[in-house]
Design a protein around this motif. Structure first.
Motif, PDB file in Angstrom:
ATOM      1  N   PRO A 185       0.796  -1.234   0.000  1.00 24.08           N
ATOM      2  CA  PRO A 185       0.000   0.000   0.000  1.00 24.08           C
ATOM      3  C   PRO A 185       0.828   1.283   0.000  1.00 24.08           C
ATOM      4  N   PHE A 186       2.123   1.181   0.293  1.00 25.62           N
ATOM      5  CA  PHE A 186       2.957   2.372   0.456  1.00 25.62           C
ATOM      6  C   PHE A 186       3.982   2.535  -0.661  1.00 25.62           C
ATOM      7  N   ALA A 187       4.068   1.535  -1.547  1.00 23.15           N
ATOM      8  CA  ALA A 187       5.086   1.543  -2.595  1.00 23.15           C
ATOM      9  C   ALA A 187       4.712   2.507  -3.713  1.00 23.15           C
ATOM     10  N   GLY A 188       5.751   3.001  -4.391  1.00 22.04           N
ATOM     11  CA  GLY A 188       5.556   3.849  -5.559  1.00 22.04           C
ATOM     12  C   GLY A 188       5.868   3.078  -6.826  1.00 22.04           C
ATOM     13  N   PRO A 189       5.886   3.743  -7.969  1.00 23.32           N
ATOM     14  CA  PRO A 189       6.220   3.078  -9.231  1.00 23.32           C
ATOM     15  C   PRO A 189       7.562   2.342  -9.133  1.00 23.32           C
ATOM     16  N   LEU A 190       7.609   1.173  -9.734  1.00 21.97           N
ATOM     17  CA  LEU A 190       8.767   0.298  -9.540  1.00 21.97           C
ATOM     18  C   LEU A 190       9.885   0.492 -10.557  1.00 21.97           C
ATOM     19  N   ALA A 191       9.646   1.199 -11.626  1.00 24.17           N
ATOM     20  CA  ALA A 191      10.622   1.255 -12.713  1.00 24.17           C
ATOM     21  C   ALA A 191      11.987   1.753 -12.247  1.00 24.17           C
ATOM     22  N   GLY A 192      12.014   2.851 -11.517  1.00 27.53           N
ATOM     23  CA  GLY A 192      13.290   3.410 -11.081  1.00 27.53           C
ATOM     24  C   GLY A 192      14.018   2.516 -10.104  1.00 27.53           C
ATOM     25  N   VAL A 193      13.297   1.975  -9.122  1.00 22.01           N
ATOM     26  CA  VAL A 193      13.900   1.065  -8.146  1.00 22.01           C
ATOM     27  C   VAL A 193      14.393  -0.200  -8.831  1.00 22.01           C
ATOM     28  N   ASP A 194      13.625  -0.705  -9.779  1.00 17.59           N
ATOM     29  CA  ASP A 194      14.031  -1.898 -10.508  1.00 17.59           C
ATOM     30  C   ASP A 194      15.341  -1.661 -11.249  1.00 17.59           C
ATOM     31  N   ALA A 195      15.454  -0.547 -11.920  1.00 13.84           N
ATOM     32  CA  ALA A 195      16.677  -0.250 -12.671  1.00 13.84           C
ATOM     33  C   ALA A 195      17.885  -0.155 -11.740  1.00 13.84           C
ATOM     34  N   GLU A 196      17.675   0.500 -10.598  1.00 15.34           N
ATOM     35  CA  GLU A 196      18.791   0.668  -9.649  1.00 15.34           C
ATOM     36  C   GLU A 196      19.233  -0.660  -9.042  1.00 15.34           C
ATOM     37  N   LEU A 197      18.284  -1.398  -8.472  1.00 14.26           N
ATOM     38  CA  LEU A 197      18.647  -2.587  -7.712  1.00 14.26           C
ATOM     39  C   LEU A 197      19.064  -3.733  -8.618  1.00 14.26           C
ATOM     40  N   ALA A 198      18.418  -3.889  -9.761  1.00 14.38           N
ATOM     41  CA  ALA A 198      18.810  -4.962 -10.677  1.00 14.38           C
ATOM     42  C   ALA A 198      20.245  -4.775 -11.150  1.00 14.38           C
ATOM     43  N   ALA A 199      20.652  -3.537 -11.352  1.00 18.57           N
ATOM     44  CA  ALA A 199      22.025  -3.282 -11.778  1.00 18.57           C
ATOM     45  C   ALA A 199      23.033  -3.599 -10.673  1.00 18.57           C
ATOM     46  N   ARG A 200      22.590  -3.511  -9.425  1.00 21.36           N
ATOM     47  CA  ARG A 200      23.506  -3.759  -8.298  1.00 21.36           C
ATOM     48  C   ARG A 200      23.633  -5.236  -7.955  1.00 21.36           C
TER      49      ARG A 200
END
Length: 260
Positions: free
Chosen positions: A189-204
Motif C-alpha cells: 500500500p505504500f510503494a511507488g512506481p517500480l521502474a526506477g527502483v528496478d533499474a537501480e537494484l537490478a544493476a547492483r
C-alpha cells in the motif's frame, strides 16, 4: 570466536529463553563474545535450507543498504539441553548440535507497524522489489518480519525466502519466473512506481555480488543437498534467470496500481 567466510563464528554458552511467536521456536542465547543472539536452529522443521535463505537474503539485503542485524554462525553444544526444563526446547537443542545461525539481538525493538509510522515511498518500494526477487512469502500484515529499533526499520526472518530450494526440480530449474503474490505484502500500500527502483537494484545485484553472498554459506549446510552436486551454482542460476526475465516486476506494478 573467529571468522568463517566473512561471517563471525561464536559459541553459545547459555540458552536464555525461547521466542514462542516463531514457528521454528527460535531462542535467545548468550555467546562466548558476551553478545546476545536470536538463534535459528538447524534441528528445526525447515532444517538448514531455512538457514541458507537467512544468510543469502539477509546478506544480499545488507549489500543493498537495508538494515539487517548482524548474522553470525553459532556453535551449539547439545549439552546445553541438560539445563533446560522445557522438553520441547531440550529436544530442539539436542537435535541442533554443530553450526547454527544467529542474529544480533536488538533489545527494545518491536514489530514495525506501518499504520503507526508510514514508511517512505522509497523504502517501501525497494523492500517490495527485494522480497519479490528472493520470493520472500513471509512479510505480510499478519507477520511483518520487520522491526523498529532506534526509529529505524530493520529486516529479520528471511528463512521462508527462496522457497523453491525445499524441492529442487532440475527439469524446470532454473525458471525465470516463480510465483510471488504481492497482494498481502506489508509494503504494497505504500510503494511507488517500480521502474526506477528496478533499474537501480537490478544493476547492483551482479553475478559477483551473488557469488559473494553465497560464499558466506557454510559448506557443510550445502553438502546436505540431495539434488545438485554444486548447489551454489544452482542458486547463481536462479538469480541470473530471475534478473534476466523481470516480468515479475510488471506483475508487481500491476498489483501496486490495482491496490492504489
Amino acid at each position: 570466536m573467529n571468522s568463517t567466510n566473512g561471517l563471525r563464528r561464536v559459541a553459545a554458552t547459555r540458552y536464555v529463553t525461547p521466542f514462542r511467536e516463531g514457528g521454528s521456536l527460535p531462542g535467545l542465547v548468550e555467546a562466548d563474545d558476551l553478545g546476545m543472539y536470536v538463534l535459528k536452529f538447524r534441528g528445526a522443521g525447515q532444517g538448514v535450507k531455512a538457514l541458507i535463505a537467512e544468510i543469502v537474503v539477509g546478506e544480499l539485503a545488507r549489500r543493498l543498504d537495508f538494515r539487517v542485524p548482524e548474522i553470525v554462525l553459532v556453535d551449539l553444544d547439545p549439552e546445553l539441553a541438560r539445563a533446560e526444563p522445557d522438553q520441547e526446547v531440550q529436544e530442539l537443542l539436542r537435535a541442533s548440535g554443530g553450526v547454527n545461525l544467529g542474529l544480533d539481538y536488538l533489545p527494545g525493538s518491536f514489530d514495525y507497524n506501518p499504520v503507526v509510522r508510514d514508511p517512505s515511498v522509497e523504502d517501501a518500494t525497494r523492500l517490495l522489489w527485494l522480497d519479490a526477487l528472493t520470493l520472500n512469502v513471509d512479510r505480510s500484515w499478519r507477520n511483518p518480519n520487520t522491526l523498529l529499533w532506534h526509529r529505524d526499520l530493520w529486516l529479520i526472518d528471511h528463512g521462508a525466502s527462496l522457497y523453491f530450494h525445499h524441492s529442487w526440480n532440475p527439469e524446470r530449474f532454473p525458471a525465470a519466473k516463480y510465483r510471488f503474490d504481492a497482494a498481502d505484502h506489508l509494503m504494497l500500500p505504500f510503494a511507488g512506481p517500480l521502474a526506477g527502483v528496478d533499474a537501480e537494484l537490478a544493476a547492483r545485484v551482479t553475478p559477483e555480488l551473488v557469488r559473494e553472498v553465497l560464499a558466506l554459506v557454510p559448506d557443510e549446510w550445502l553438502a546436505q543437498d540431495e539434488v545438485f552436486a554444486e548447489p551454489r551454482a544452482a542458486y547463481e542460476r536462479f538469480f541470473a534467470a530471475r534478473l534476466a526475465d523481470r516480468t515479475w516486476v510488471d506483475e508487481l506494478e500491476a498489483a501496486r496500481v490495482a491496490r492504489v
